[in-house]
Every structure is written in C-alpha cells, then in structure tokens.
Design a protein around this motif. Structure first.
Motif, PDB file in Angstrom:
ATOM      1  N   ALA A   1      -0.800 -11.826   8.469  1.00 22.82           N
ATOM      2  CA  ALA A   1       0.435 -12.394   7.897  1.00 22.82           C
ATOM      3  C   ALA A   1       1.582 -11.407   8.094  1.00 22.82           C
ATOM      4  O   ALA A   1       2.701 -11.799   8.434  1.00 22.82           O
ATOM      5  N   ALA A   2       1.303 -10.123   7.899  1.00 19.46           N
ATOM      6  CA  ALA A   2       2.348  -9.107   8.105  1.00 19.46           C
ATOM      7  C   ALA A   2       2.758  -9.064   9.578  1.00 19.46           C
ATOM      8  O   ALA A   2       3.933  -8.893   9.907  1.00 19.46           O
TER       9      ALA A   2
ATOM     10  N   ALA B   1      -2.023 -14.804  -2.526  1.00 20.53           N
ATOM     11  CA  ALA B   1      -1.962 -15.729  -1.392  1.00 20.53           C
ATOM     12  C   ALA B   1      -2.002 -14.957  -0.086  1.00 20.53           C
ATOM     13  O   ALA B   1      -1.616 -13.782  -0.034  1.00 20.53           O
TER      14      ALA B   1
ATOM     15  N   ALA C   1       3.855  -9.079  -7.106  1.00 20.45           N
ATOM     16  CA  ALA C   1       3.916 -10.272  -7.952  1.00 20.45           C
ATOM     17  C   ALA C   1       2.885 -11.306  -7.517  1.00 20.45           C
ATOM     18  O   ALA C   1       2.675 -11.500  -6.324  1.00 20.45           O
ATOM     19  N   PRO C   2       2.225 -11.956  -8.490  1.00 19.78           N
ATOM     20  CA  PRO C   2       1.349 -13.069  -8.123  1.00 19.78           C
ATOM     21  C   PRO C   2       2.192 -14.237  -7.611  1.00 19.78           C
ATOM     22  O   PRO C   2       3.420 -14.186  -7.753  1.00 19.78           O
ATOM     23  N   PRO C   3       1.655 -15.251  -7.001  1.00 17.10           N
ATOM     24  CA  PRO C   3       0.231 -15.571  -6.901  1.00 17.10           C
ATOM     25  C   PRO C   3      -0.442 -14.812  -5.762  1.00 17.10           C
ATOM     26  O   PRO C   3       0.223 -14.281  -4.876  1.00 17.10           O
TER      27      PRO C   3
ATOM     28  N   PHE D   1       4.823 -12.461  10.248  1.00 15.99           N
ATOM     29  CA  PHE D   1       6.145 -12.581   9.620  1.00 15.99           C
ATOM     30  C   PHE D   1       7.078 -11.410   9.921  1.00 15.99           C
ATOM     31  O   PHE D   1       8.283 -11.574   9.971  1.00 15.99           O
ATOM     32  N   TRP D   2       6.510 -10.206  10.046  1.00 17.97           N
ATOM     33  CA  TRP D   2       7.361  -9.025  10.255  1.00 17.97           C
ATOM     34  C   TRP D   2       7.219  -8.450  11.664  1.00 17.97           C
ATOM     35  O   TRP D   2       7.834  -7.436  11.976  1.00 17.97           O
TER      36      TRP D   2
ATOM     37  N   ASP E   1      -4.537 -11.410   5.683  1.00 17.99           N
ATOM     38  CA  ASP E   1      -3.469 -10.688   4.975  1.00 17.99           C
ATOM     39  C   ASP E   1      -2.716  -9.766   5.941  1.00 17.99           C
ATOM     40  O   ASP E   1      -1.491  -9.718   5.953  1.00 17.99           O
TER      41      ASP E   1
ATOM     42  N   GLY F   1      -0.268 -15.676   3.383  1.00 20.44           N
ATOM     43  CA  GLY F   1       0.685 -16.625   3.946  1.00 20.44           C
ATOM     44  C   GLY F   1       0.959 -17.700   2.903  1.00 20.44           C
ATOM     45  O   GLY F   1       1.218 -17.400   1.742  1.00 20.44           O
ATOM     46  N   ASN F   2       0.834 -18.950   3.307  1.00 26.57           N
ATOM     47  CA  ASN F   2       1.097 -20.058   2.371  1.00 26.57           C
ATOM     48  C   ASN F   2      -0.151 -20.536   1.648  1.00 26.57           C
ATOM     49  O   ASN F   2      -0.106 -21.516   0.922  1.00 26.57           O
TER      50      ASN F   2
END
Lengths: 109, 177
Positions: free
Chosen positions: B127-128, B94, B90-92, B131-132, B124, B96-97
């Motif tokens: 970010a994974a 991005a 799904a967009p947007p 966060f994970w 990108d 992270g923020n």
C-alpha cells in the motif's frame, strides 16, 4: 454545510480547500479564509493525527494533502465534492477559485 | 520481570507492549515496519513500533506510563532508555481500502505478539508502494513474501481492487527473481 458533522468550521474549510486545490500549507490556507494560522495548524494536526491528511516538508514549508491510505478517503471526497456543489457562488468565487496554474518568476500577477 | 529497555529487541518490545495492554483490557495489533522486522528476522530493522487499537490515546497514556513510555507528540510515545518509539496510528485497522480481519499471534519469551499476518504485512507494505511510490516499502514487501508463506492470489485480488495492477506486476516480477 458539514460543520455539525465535522465538528467545526475550520475543519470544513480545510477539507474543502484540500479537495479543491489538492494540497496546501497553513499560511496559505489561513490567508485564503482570513483566519489565524494557529487555528489552521491545530486543525491540520487533528486531521493528521486522525490519519485523514498527511504532511511532508518541501524546503521549509510543511505541505498538507489527503492521506491516500485513509480507508474512507474515496467516500470522504465524494461527500466533500457534493457539499462543495451546494456552496453559494459567492463563497466558491471567494475561496475556491484561486489561481492554480503556474506563473513564471518575475511576471506580474 | 526486569526489562533492560536499552537492549530489548523488536519482538521482545512488541510482546511486552501487547501483553501489558492486554492486561488492562486493550487489544493492540502490531502493524507497519516492525512486522517486517519480525517476519524477516531483522533483514529490515524498524525504529518504531506501530500499534493500532480502538482505544483512545487518553486511555493509553497512563497505561504506557506504567512501563515508562511518555507521550511525546501526537500519537508517539518514547521511553528514556529505549531506542524504539511507539506510535499509535489512528484506527481503523486497514490495508488500503480493506479492513483487516485475520491476525497472527507469535509466542515469545516475553509473551504473545498480536500482529498482521504475513499476507497482510505484504499488503501493508505494498500500500505504501502503491500510494507513495515508496521503493523501500516494495523491497520490504518482497523480503516478507520471500521469507514467509503468503497468499499470492489474495494479494493480487486486493491490489487490483486498489487500482494498482501495474505496480502489482512490478512486485510479482521482482518476487520471481
């Protein structure tokens, strides 16, 4: 509360549930609200497709939680926290004050 | 041009999809692991191609069907002869923020791939990791960072904003090795 913004009551309840408890699985969420598991699963799928929640398999249970990579997560959570404050006490007590601390196996509830 | 779907590599597939969607007025950006594959010349191989577009799945389905990709479940599309899945998160768009504002284009024999820049590809993947706690994603970020020109200051500034200062240090340490 946010029903008109979010599209339906089930989504609102799921989001309030996840904001309160951090994570959840469809059967538990449906039991808390006394709604059908199917309805909850459908809306969770919608939220997952939208990147708002994520799911992972824990044993045989699919657990859902907020997707930390959702770019508007901080703002969404702030909105949910604010909306929860406006819920009637009775509703908070009924749905959002379930036990979350651990319970040793074999101990009575 | 006949396409041997079973033999097509990630850059070919990405270009075919980007070009086909573009012909129908849809701009799609390649993100995720497939960008890592492209930027590292397959040191890491992704098995799906993630594209982000503002268009709806209802609009995409008949257009991808023209290429033989059938909607499988949710946002996934598969082709009976192709080993790679297409996913349309799904967009947007991005990392992270932060919204993505710069893009890269790579010309291939099959057309042009519209994708994240190497710097945003590293973000990108990081970010994974942030966060994970996904160590594979950290390794992928390092592979891309070592093989491509990236803006380290930009990545550092972004990571601090994401509240991942400690994990940024892990990335920087591993990158220096």
């Amino acid at each position: 509360m946010l029903e008109s913004l979010l599209g339906n009551r089930t989504i609102e309840r799921i989001l309030f549930f996840l904001e309160t408890y951090g994570q959840g699985y469809p059967k538990k969420i449906s039991r808390v609200f006394g709604t059908s598991v199917n309805g909850i699963q459908q809306q969770l799928k919608r939220l997952e497709d939208g990147g708002i929640v994520f799911s992972s398999l824990e044993g045989r249970t699919r657990l859902y939680g907020f997707n930390p990579r959702y770019p508007f997560l901080k703002e969404l959570k702030l909105l949910l926290q604010r909306a929860i404050k406006f819920l009637p006490d009775k509703e908070i007590e009924q749905y959002y004050r379930g036990r979350t601390r651990p319970r040793k196996k074999g101990k009575p509830l | 041009m006949k396409i041997a779907w079973g033999k097509a590599k990630i850059p070919d597939l990405a270009a075919i999809i980007c070009e086909h969607l573009k012909k129908r007025g849809i701009e799609a950006t390649l993100v995720g692991g497939a960008c890592v594959s492209i930027y590292t010349k397959n040191k890491y191989i992704s098995y799906d191609l993630d594209f982000v577009t503002e268009n709806s799945l209802k609009e995409l389905a008949p257009i991808l069907d023209e290429l033989g990709f059938i909607r499988k479940d949710g946002r996934l599309f598969e082709h009976p002869e192709c080993g790679f899945l297409l996913d349309f998160p799904a967009p947007p768009l991005a990392v992270g923020n932060e919204p993505v504002s710069k893009f890269n284009s790579i010309r291939t024999r099959r057309g042009v791939i519209h994708l994240l820049t190497p710097t945003d590809c590293v973000k990108d993947r990081l970010a994974a990791y942030f966060f994970w706690n996904d160590r594979q994603a950290l390794e992928q970020a390092i592979l891309v960072a070592k093989d491509n020109k990236i803006n380290q200051a930009e990545i550092a500034g972004w990571a601090v904003k994401e509240g991942a200062t400690e994990k940024l240090k892990v990335f920087q340490r591993k990158l220096r090795r």
